[in-house]
Design a protein around this motif. Structure first.
Motif, mmCIF file in Angstrom:
data_model
loop_
_atom_site.group_PDB
_atom_site.id
_atom_site.type_symbol
_atom_site.label_atom_id
_atom_site.label_comp_id
_atom_site.label_asym_id
_atom_site.label_seq_id
_atom_site.Cartn_x
_atom_site.Cartn_y
_atom_site.Cartn_z
ATOM 1 N N GLY A 500 94.253 -41.020 1.400
ATOM 2 C CA GLY A 500 93.006 -40.840 0.662
ATOM 3 C C GLY A 500 91.744 -41.198 1.412
ATOM 4 N N ASP A 501 91.868 -41.866 2.548
ATOM 5 C CA ASP A 501 90.677 -42.296 3.273
ATOM 6 C C ASP A 501 90.163 -41.199 4.198
ATOM 7 O OD1 ASP A 501 88.644 -44.082 3.891
ATOM 8 O OD2 ASP A 501 90.020 -45.773 4.186
ATOM 9 N N VAL A 502 88.964 -41.405 4.723
ATOM 10 C CA VAL A 502 88.273 -40.405 5.541
ATOM 11 C C VAL A 502 87.764 -41.080 6.802
ATOM 12 C CG1 VAL A 502 86.424 -38.692 5.595
ATOM 13 C CG2 VAL A 502 87.566 -39.208 3.421
ATOM 14 N N LEU A 503 88.031 -40.472 7.959
ATOM 15 C CA LEU A 503 87.672 -41.068 9.243
ATOM 16 C C LEU A 503 86.169 -40.950 9.510
ATOM 17 C CD1 LEU A 503 88.762 -42.427 11.814
ATOM 18 C CD2 LEU A 503 89.105 -40.135 12.779
ATOM 19 N N ALA A 504 85.563 -42.058 9.939
ATOM 20 C CA ALA A 504 84.127 -42.088 10.221
ATOM 21 C C ALA A 504 83.841 -42.081 11.719
ATOM 22 C CB ALA A 504 83.486 -43.314 9.581
ATOM 23 N N THR A 505 84.515 -42.955 12.492
ATOM 24 C CA THR A 505 84.247 -43.033 13.925
ATOM 25 C C THR A 505 85.370 -43.811 14.599
ATOM 26 O OG1 THR A 505 82.586 -43.577 15.598
ATOM 27 C CG2 THR A 505 82.868 -45.162 13.816
ATOM 28 N N MET A 506 85.320 -43.883 15.936
ATOM 29 C CA MET A 506 86.344 -44.565 16.720
ATOM 30 C C MET A 506 85.695 -45.349 17.846
ATOM 31 S SD MET A 506 89.388 -42.885 19.087
ATOM 32 C CE MET A 506 88.297 -42.553 20.487
ATOM 33 N N GLU A 507 86.074 -46.607 17.993
ATOM 34 C CA GLU A 507 85.692 -47.422 19.148
ATOM 35 C C GLU A 507 86.829 -47.409 20.158
ATOM 36 O OE1 GLU A 507 83.431 -51.278 18.543
ATOM 37 O OE2 GLU A 507 84.421 -51.043 16.585
ATOM 38 N N ALA A 508 86.479 -47.483 21.450
ATOM 39 C CA ALA A 508 87.478 -47.534 22.511
ATOM 40 C C ALA A 508 87.033 -48.521 23.572
ATOM 41 C CB ALA A 508 87.671 -46.152 23.130
ATOM 42 N N THR A 509 87.861 -49.545 23.828
ATOM 43 C CA THR A 509 87.512 -50.570 24.820
ATOM 44 C C THR A 509 88.742 -50.960 25.632
ATOM 45 O OG1 THR A 509 87.889 -52.297 23.161
ATOM 46 C CG2 THR A 509 85.616 -51.560 23.476
ATOM 47 N N TYR A 510 88.463 -51.373 26.885
ATOM 48 C CA TYR A 510 89.525 -51.929 27.738
ATOM 49 C C TYR A 510 89.713 -53.412 27.415
ATOM 50 C CZ TYR A 510 89.121 -47.656 30.535
ATOM 51 O OH TYR A 510 89.113 -46.346 30.953
ATOM 52 N N ALA A 511 90.722 -53.998 28.011
ATOM 53 C CA ALA A 511 91.062 -55.398 27.737
ATOM 54 C C ALA A 511 89.924 -56.345 28.103
ATOM 55 C CB ALA A 511 92.335 -55.781 28.494
ATOM 56 N N ASP A 512 89.110 -55.967 29.108
ATOM 57 C CA ASP A 512 88.003 -56.841 29.509
ATOM 58 C C ASP A 512 86.756 -56.645 28.645
ATOM 59 O OD1 ASP A 512 87.060 -54.400 30.354
ATOM 60 O OD2 ASP A 512 86.899 -54.935 32.488
ATOM 61 N N GLY A 513 86.841 -55.778 27.640
ATOM 62 C CA GLY A 513 85.725 -55.550 26.741
ATOM 63 C C GLY A 513 84.819 -54.398 27.135
ATOM 64 N N SER A 514 85.053 -53.818 28.318
ATOM 65 C CA SER A 514 84.214 -52.687 28.743
ATOM 66 C C SER A 514 84.584 -51.430 27.966
ATOM 67 C CB SER A 514 84.351 -52.459 30.245
ATOM 68 O OG SER A 514 85.698 -52.147 30.582
ATOM 69 N N VAL A 556 94.107 -49.449 26.449
ATOM 70 C CA VAL A 556 92.866 -49.236 25.708
ATOM 71 C C VAL A 556 93.105 -49.553 24.241
ATOM 72 C CG1 VAL A 556 91.159 -47.524 24.967
ATOM 73 C CG2 VAL A 556 92.068 -47.465 27.313
ATOM 74 N N THR A 557 92.201 -50.335 23.672
ATOM 75 C CA THR A 557 92.264 -50.635 22.241
ATOM 76 C C THR A 557 91.344 -49.675 21.500
ATOM 77 O OG1 THR A 557 92.759 -52.971 22.603
ATOM 78 C CG2 THR A 557 91.841 -52.357 20.459
ATOM 79 N N LEU A 558 91.905 -48.970 20.544
ATOM 80 C CA LEU A 558 91.137 -48.070 19.686
ATOM 81 C C LEU A 558 90.964 -48.724 18.323
ATOM 82 C CD1 LEU A 558 92.956 -44.687 20.429
ATOM 83 C CD2 LEU A 558 91.007 -45.694 21.645
ATOM 84 N N LYS A 559 89.764 -48.705 17.822
ATOM 85 C CA LYS A 559 89.513 -49.184 16.462
ATOM 86 C C LYS A 559 88.943 -48.026 15.659
ATOM 87 C CE LYS A 559 87.858 -53.330 15.571
ATOM 88 N NZ LYS A 559 86.908 -54.478 15.381
ATOM 89 N N PHE A 560 89.722 -47.558 14.685
ATOM 90 C CA PHE A 560 89.302 -46.447 13.835
ATOM 91 C C PHE A 560 88.607 -46.994 12.596
ATOM 92 C CE2 PHE A 560 92.806 -44.687 16.322
ATOM 93 C CZ PHE A 560 92.241 -43.490 16.757
ATOM 94 N N HIS A 561 87.381 -46.502 12.377
ATOM 95 C CA HIS A 561 86.600 -46.908 11.220
ATOM 96 C C HIS A 561 86.675 -45.803 10.172
ATOM 97 C CE1 HIS A 561 84.297 -50.266 13.226
ATOM 98 N NE2 HIS A 561 84.785 -49.623 14.281
ATOM 99 N N PHE A 562 86.995 -46.178 8.949
ATOM 100 C CA PHE A 562 87.112 -45.225 7.854
ATOM 101 C C PHE A 562 85.965 -45.442 6.866
ATOM 102 C CE2 PHE A 562 91.218 -45.458 9.799
ATOM 103 C CZ PHE A 562 91.702 -44.159 9.742
ATOM 104 N N VAL A 568 91.359 -49.734 11.365
ATOM 105 C CA VAL A 568 92.754 -49.791 11.812
ATOM 106 C C VAL A 568 92.756 -49.772 13.334
ATOM 107 C CG1 VAL A 568 95.008 -48.665 11.789
ATOM 108 C CG2 VAL A 568 93.560 -48.580 9.750
ATOM 109 N N THR A 569 93.520 -50.695 13.951
ATOM 110 C CA THR A 569 93.578 -50.821 15.406
ATOM 111 C C THR A 569 94.819 -50.126 15.960
ATOM 112 O OG1 THR A 569 92.404 -52.926 15.291
ATOM 113 C CG2 THR A 569 93.600 -52.455 17.324
ATOM 114 N N TYR A 570 94.663 -49.527 17.130
ATOM 115 C CA TYR A 570 95.738 -48.779 17.779
ATOM 116 C C TYR A 570 95.572 -48.967 19.283
ATOM 117 C CZ TYR A 570 99.041 -44.827 18.205
ATOM 118 O OH TYR A 570 100.153 -44.031 18.441
ATOM 119 N N HIS A 571 96.642 -48.778 20.054
ATOM 120 C CA HIS A 571 96.586 -48.976 21.497
ATOM 121 C C HIS A 571 97.139 -47.750 22.219
ATOM 122 C CE1 HIS A 571 95.710 -53.236 20.795
ATOM 123 N NE2 HIS A 571 96.669 -53.190 19.884
ATOM 124 N N VAL A 572 96.449 -47.339 23.288
ATOM 125 C CA VAL A 572 96.937 -46.238 24.117
ATOM 126 C C VAL A 572 96.874 -46.650 25.578
ATOM 127 C CG1 VAL A 572 96.326 -44.395 22.520
ATOM 128 C CG2 VAL A 572 94.668 -45.127 24.229
#
Length: 584
Positions: A500-514, A556-562, A568-572
């Motif tokens: 039921g949720d709707v995706l708004a945006t996605m953050e992507a960062t490396y382990a060092d925060g870049s 890479v850590t992905l943070k999906f904003h709904f 929701v956090t995910y890793h690739v």
């Protein structure tokens, strides 16, 4: 702008010599009286609606409101139908006129229909086709703007290294265009060049080159005589950008030409992060609103207040709507932008032309792809509509239902209440209003969500004293569930239960925060360019452009904003062409 990737009809032979002389006399009479009377066409042309053009440029441009762009058509490369639109018919202009438009900008790219060496002859068949389309629009009583469009980056941009040849070709182009259209009524305007740009030039050179082009355009057109003696001529800023320094440069050029029949033009596509949904620009927030109000204030103060009319030759956003992809801009946020743009244009005295490459009007059916969206655009031409902080109320399925609040933005109107269809909700029982805070009660939300199936359970209307109602979707959701998977850098999608949720945006960062991804200046990557939701398919696609920009063997850590507010956090991790995705 802004390319988003039936044979041409040839115009029949025009009126004979006697008719041509009568046409010239009619034009002269129109010029003398301060208006242009519609000339009588021969049998090859449709009968024209008579339009009395105000003598002053400011009043004439005001009469052009509102406008629409025939985008990605005669400006398409190399031919009219190359970018997916059908060949133009007169019925298109009949439709536009019936829908309330008063002007049409017809962008034209000449490059592939013109010799590249002197005398830079434009193909007669193509010129006749352009004239046929222009005549159809004029016949409907529409003001028409034609220009030199994508030529701006195809060869005009080379002025830095090929100055004399570019200027000679530009002059030759306008000499031929102006001669062809010299006896058209004053409802036809010429625009010198679309979004002018100059490769590898300094700021001073860019200013000089554009001044040369605009000045030469003015001289060439006026020298052709006939209706071109006092035709309205439209001059752009660099890139058609409404920056203060660039508008000041154009104002200097216009002042030096001492011509009362000149019009300034710029384009407006909103604050960039919002326009494409990047860098966290998901909402039409204070930054985006200020960008708009400041831009229109600059247009007014630099030009309109000094008696120079402004034709906003293109407006919209850079990415929405796009019916080939999921909406990068949430609908309610887009409506708020369009509503305010119409209002600010009216306040500033600016005439607007909607950029439409294919997104609004279906050229095959001549129907609006989204009539409700067009209704908001049309309403903004004459009045304001109330909005709210969101057009979505999310109710979690996994927790007890509680009251939910929104902030009303009346925009000078008065809130009249909430409706569900034809049924008015009861104030005090179903909702309360405190100042501009609208609260839906737990009782009302329990009834509206029904069996609490995921997705939209009910749609309400917040009605105001004028303008259009603001629709509010009541949505049942739970936190989305993403699953681990593998794929390649050219094909990778995360299995997703949206619930039921709707995706708004996605953050992507490396382990060092870049920051990770092609937009390395921000953690928030661009919607549809780096990631894209597929609700029906139950997945989120990571594009090849995004994946190929990642460092090898760097998690890479992905943070999906709904839109519910959930994240929701995910890793690739990419290793060569292989990509591994792991749910948190």
């Amino acid at each position: 702008m802004k390319d988003i990737r039936h044979p041409a009809h040839h115009r029949s032979r025009g009126p004979g010599r006697l008719a041509a002389l009568l046409l010239t006399l009619l034009v002269i009479v129109g010029l003398t009286s301060g208006t242009t009377m519609a000339a009588t066409d021969g049998p090859a042309h449709p009968a024209r609606t008579q339009v009395r053009v105000p003598a002053s440029a400011k009043d004439a441009v005001a009469a052009m409101q509102p406008g629409w762009n025939l985008g990605n058509t005669l400006d398409a490369i190399p031919d009219e139908t190359s970018w997916g639109n059908p060949a133009v018919t007169k019925s298109l202009f009949d439709t536009l006129r019936a829908q309330g438009f008063r002007s049409v900008r017809i962008p034209v790219t000449w490059t592939d229909h013109q010799s590249t060496t002197a005398p830079y002859t434009i193909d007669a068949t193509y010129m006749n086709r352009v004239k046929q389309v222009v005549d159809w629009a004029l016949a409907d009583g529409l003001y028409v703007v034609i220009n030199v469009h994508h030529d701006s980056w195809q060869w005009i941009a080379d002025m830095t290294t090929n100055h004399d040849k570019v200027l000679a070709r530009f002059d030759a182009s306008w000499s031929q265009i102006a001669a062809t259209f010299r006896n058209e009524p004053r409802t036809l305007l010429f625009e010198s060049v679309n979004e002018p740009q100059f490769n590898n030039a300094t700021p001073a050179q860019k200013t000089q080159f554009l001044n040369e082009l605009n000045t030469s355009f003015h001289k060439v057109v006026r020298a052709t005589g006939g209706g071109n003696t006092n035709r309205l001529l439209v001059l752009p800023t660099q890139g058609c950008t409404p920056a203060q320094n660039l508008m000041d440069d154009l104002s200097t050029t216009i002042s030096a030409l001492h011509d009362r029949n000149l019009v300034a033009t710029v384009h407006y596509y909103s604050w960039y992060p919002f326009s494409v949904n990047v860098a966290g620009g998901t909402r039409y927030d204070a930054s985006a609103q200020k960008d708009l109000t400041d831009a229109f204030a600059r247009m007014h103060d630099t030009f309109v207040a000094k008696g120079i009319p402004v034709y906003l030759g293109e407006y919209g956003t850079l990415s929405w709507p796009d019916y080939n992809h999921p909406d990068p801009i949430e609908r309610g946020e887009g409506l708020k932008y369009l509503e305010q743009l119409g209002h600010q244009a009216r306040v500033a005295g600016v005439t607007t032309a909607l950029w439409d490459p294919f997104s609004y009007l279906n050229r095959s059916t001549l129907k609006w792809r989204d009539p409700a969206l067009f209704a908001w655009i049309k309403s903004s031409w004459t009045t304001r509509s109330g909005t709210a902080s969101s057009d979505q109320v999310f109710v979690a399925k996994s927790t007890p239902i509680t009251a939910q609040s929104l902030t009303l933005n009346p925009n000078g109107t008065t809130f009249r209440g909430l409706w569900q269809g034809s049924k008015k909700l009861v104030a005090g029982r179903d909702y309360t209003v405190s100042g501009d805070r609208l609260t839906l009660t737990a009782t009302a939300l329990t009834r509206l969500t029904g069996n609490r199936a995921y997705g939209v359970n009910a749609t309400l209307q917040a009605r105001f004293s004028r303008g259009l109602p603001w629709k509010i979707d009541v949505i049942t959701y739970d936190t989305p569930v993403l699953s681990s998977t593998t794929g390649t850098s050219s094909s990778f999608a995360l299995p997703t239960q949206y619930r039921g949720d709707v995706l708004a945006t996605m953050e992507a960062t490396y382990a060092d925060g870049s920051n990770a991804g092609p937009a390395d200046w921000t953690p928030y990557q661009q919607f549809n360019q780096s990631f894209s939701p597929d609700y029906a398919g139950g997945r989120i696609t990571l594009t090849s452009d995004f994946l190929k920009a990642l460092h090898d063997n760097a998690p890479v850590t992905l943070k999906f904003h709904f839109w519910s507010g959930t994240t929701v956090t995910y890793h690739v991790t990419k290793s060569g062409s292989s990509v591994t995705g792991t749910a948190s």
